[in-house]
Design a protein around this motif. Structure first.
Motif, short mmCIF file in Angstrom:
data_model
loop_
_atom_site.label_atom_id
_atom_site.label_comp_id
_atom_site.label_asym_id
_atom_site.label_seq_id
_atom_site.Cartn_x
_atom_site.Cartn_y
_atom_site.Cartn_z
N LEU A 290 0.83 -1.21 0.00
CA LEU A 290 0.00 0.00 0.00
C LEU A 290 0.87 1.27 0.00
O LEU A 290 0.57 2.25 -0.66
CB LEU A 290 -0.87 -0.01 1.27
N ALA B 90 1.72 2.42 11.24
CA ALA B 90 0.38 2.45 11.86
C ALA B 90 -0.44 1.24 11.46
O ALA B 90 -1.32 0.81 12.20
CB ALA B 90 -0.36 3.72 11.42
N THR C 101 -2.55 -4.36 12.93
CA THR C 101 -3.36 -5.42 12.32
C THR C 101 -2.84 -6.79 12.74
O THR C 101 -3.63 -7.70 13.03
CB THR C 101 -3.32 -5.28 10.78
N VAL D 203 -4.03 -1.10 20.22
CA VAL D 203 -3.33 0.12 20.65
C VAL D 203 -3.70 0.39 22.10
O VAL D 203 -4.87 0.56 22.43
CB VAL D 203 -3.72 1.33 19.77
N SER E 51 -4.67 8.05 23.62
CA SER E 51 -4.32 9.20 22.77
C SER E 51 -4.19 10.49 23.59
O SER E 51 -5.15 10.94 24.20
CB SER E 51 -5.42 9.33 21.73
#
Ligand code: HEM
Length: 549
Positions: free
Chosen positions: A246, A352, A357, A414, A418
């Motif tokens: 990607l 990220a 994943t 995660v 944040s």
């Protein structure tokens, strides 16, 4: 040496001490020095030499005796540094606007308290947060100017689209990208490009994801025939290949085993370096120093050079397949800062999208081995769909999505809550006033396991997501992809990968623990490491070809 009455030395030492306090009150208290660790450190070193140079011109006492001048400069420097530190510590312990918030005393004084806990628990900060919540409640002071919040009512005010908060200083410690910028206007503009890119390229990308999943199935069939498979490794190989395709147009070749030596070394370095991130995210100024000196740090330099080489190759590609990179390239100025943004965002795609994943997939497979009834439920849902060849990883399916969501609720990829910063005037969350310039975060892991938000919150119950909605009390407490303007840009892409792999592997293979293994789920999940992304402990699973009736 002059006698004490005529000597300037006491005056110089007293002035240095007062200067240390003044530095704290007028500079350190007001300016985010964490942002500039290198220049701050350098200023202190320069200050010593300036003082040593200035002393001889101040008095004959130093002019006549240069070693004495150097000693007095050193003493003055220490007076300044010590008085600065004492002033900071007194302020943090007793006078800080956060003084009324409960929390461990050590945490008030310095983030080194958290750093020590991370070391003690081998990157188990989420376990420390469990204890802190039990001991102190929903709002806990975890650093000199930091609060961790366990109250789901704070999610929208802190993370929502209308929030008055900004991103916290942690983000300054990394290279600039859509994810790390603290400039809201720039983020909005860049994020639009990312969102449009995903919108336009996701459908094109679905067949490529299926190609990679086919490669993964062949790999599992091949390796699985020989014995139990290290599930972490196959998941990491899959996600790195999909993400590098990607970001750079081509996979790194991990699934099929044709990756080159540099790619292998990059992957190893990233996997070995993640523990350091678990530590450094508590002291962003140290992380910032590493980023500044990344050119001198072998593994970081290697990753930067390797990824930049791939970006250059991708730029020269004729008729490339449509992908995220193409959109970013078309929308980034060909200037020095534009090229640097593009390079850092290509690394961001891999950073990220890969480990996140891979971790989610690993936990889902472990859960399927633990709860075989859900492997069966997946087959009941997916078999008829595969029979009519109408499977599309872009489409959600009730059981498939429920298994994925429930696994990610209990075991998010995660852990990092944040980080946000309150505006100068502070903010209110219900009755609670949070002073200005406070660094705040929501403890997402705890909120998603809180009985106030989910019934039987610590149990794996995928049915809550489709047939038994009463088991969900507060859907807003589920946020593995975050919520608000800085939520995960690649969420749909990640869900496509997860659906494709989970559905196809579940229908092709039986998944069990190795024979004779007494799997202890509590112990396994207790060993998960928090280094921004959750590090799944190594686990072997048996993937044996399903015998269909
Ligand atoms: C299961 C997989 C994934 C999970 C659980 C996940 C989760 C998250 C989370 C929690 C954040 C917020 C981080 C923060 O607060 O700083 C985030 C941000 C982000 N993610 Fe993901 N992510 C996943 C996959 C992906 C993929 C495949 C991509 C594709 C490139 C991606 C791209 C991004 C980007 C660009 C951001 C920054 C968004 C912004 O700040 O505007 N993620 N992700």
């Amino acid at each position: 040496m002059a006698d004490l009455q005529t000597s300037l030395t006491p005056t110089i030492l007293a002035t240095a001490s007062v200067t240390g306090v003044a530095l704290h009150l007028f500079l350190f208290k007001r300016v985010e020095v964490d942002k500039r660790p290198v220049s701050t450190g350098a200023s202190f070193i320069v200050a010593y030499f300036l003082l040593a140079l200035a002393l001889p011109s101040l008095s004959a006492e130093y002019n006549a005796n240069l070693p004495w001048a150097l000693i007095v400069a050193g003493l003055a420097w220490w007076c300044l540094v010590l008085s600065l530190c004492v002033s900071i510590l007194i302020y943090r312990a007793f006078l800080h606007p956060l003084r009324k918030f409960p929390g461990p005393f050590g945490a008030r004084l310095s983030k080194f308290w958290a750093l020590n806990k991370v070391l003690e628990t081998k990157c188990g900060w989420y376990r420390i947060l469990d204890q802190l919540q039990q001991q102190y409640g929903d709002y806990v002071r975890t650093g000199p100017r930091e609060l961790v919040i366990f109250d789901s009512a704070a999610i929208t005010p802190i993370l929502g689209f209308a929030s008055v908060t900004g991103k916290g200083p942690f983000y300054d410690s990394m290279e600039t990208s859509v994810s790390t910028t603290r400039d809201h206007a720039f983020h909005r503009q860049r994020r639009k490009i990312w969102d449009l890119a995903f919108k336009q390229s996701l459908a094109d990308y679905a067949p490529r994801i299926e190609e990679f999943t086919s490669q993964l199935l062949s790999r599992i069939a091949r390796d699985g025939a020989k014995g139990p498979i290290l599930v972490n490794e196959v998941c990491i190989h899959y996600s790195y290949d999909v993400m590098s395709a990607l970001a750079f147009g081509d996979p790194m070749g991990f699934i099929q085993g044709d990756s080159n030596a540099v790619a292998n070394s990059v992957l190893n370095n990233i996997q070995n370096g993640v523990d350091a991130i678990g530590l450094l995210l508590h002291v962003p100024w140290l992380m910032g120093m590493l980023t500044t000196f990344s050119w001198a740090i072998g593994p970081m330099r290697q990753w930067n050079e390797y990824s930049e080489g791939l970006v250059e190759l991708r730029k020269k590609k004729r008729d490339p397949q449509p992908d995220l990179f193409g959109h970013l390239l078309d929308n980034t100025d060909d200037t020095r800062s534009g090229r640097s943004l593009l390079n850092s965002e290509c690394r961001l795609i891999v950073g990220a999208g890969s480990d996140t994943t891979a971790t989610a997939l690993t936990f889902i497979f472990v859960n399927l081995a633990l709860y075989p009834q859900w492997l069966q439920a997946l087959r009941d849902e997916m078999d008829p769909i595969f029979a009519t060849a109408s499977f599309e990883c872009t489409r959600s399916r009730p059981v498939l999505d429920a298994v994925i969501q429930e696994s990610m609720r209990l075991h998010p990829s995660v852990f990092f809550g944040s980080q946000r910063e309150t505006p100068a005037q502070g903010m209110r969350i219900g009755d609670m006033y949070i002073p200005g310039h406070t660094i705040i975060s929501i403890a997402g892991y705890q909120v998603a396991r809180d009985e106030r938000n989910f019934v039987r919150a610590k149990e794996f119950l995928p049915e809550r997501w489709y047939s038994q909605p009463a088991l969900i009390l507060n859907k807003g407490a589920y946020m593995p992809f975050l919520v608000g303007p800085f939520n995960c840009a690649g969420r749909n892409m990640a869900m496509m990968e997860l659906r494709s792999v989970v559905a196809r592997v579940a229908c092709e293979f039986d998944i069990t623990f190795p024979p004779g293994m007494d799997f202890d789920a509590h112990d396994y999940f207790h060993r998960v490491k928090d280094h921004f992304i959750a590090g799944a402990p190594a686990q072997k699973l048996v993937f044996s070809k399903r015998v269909k009736d």
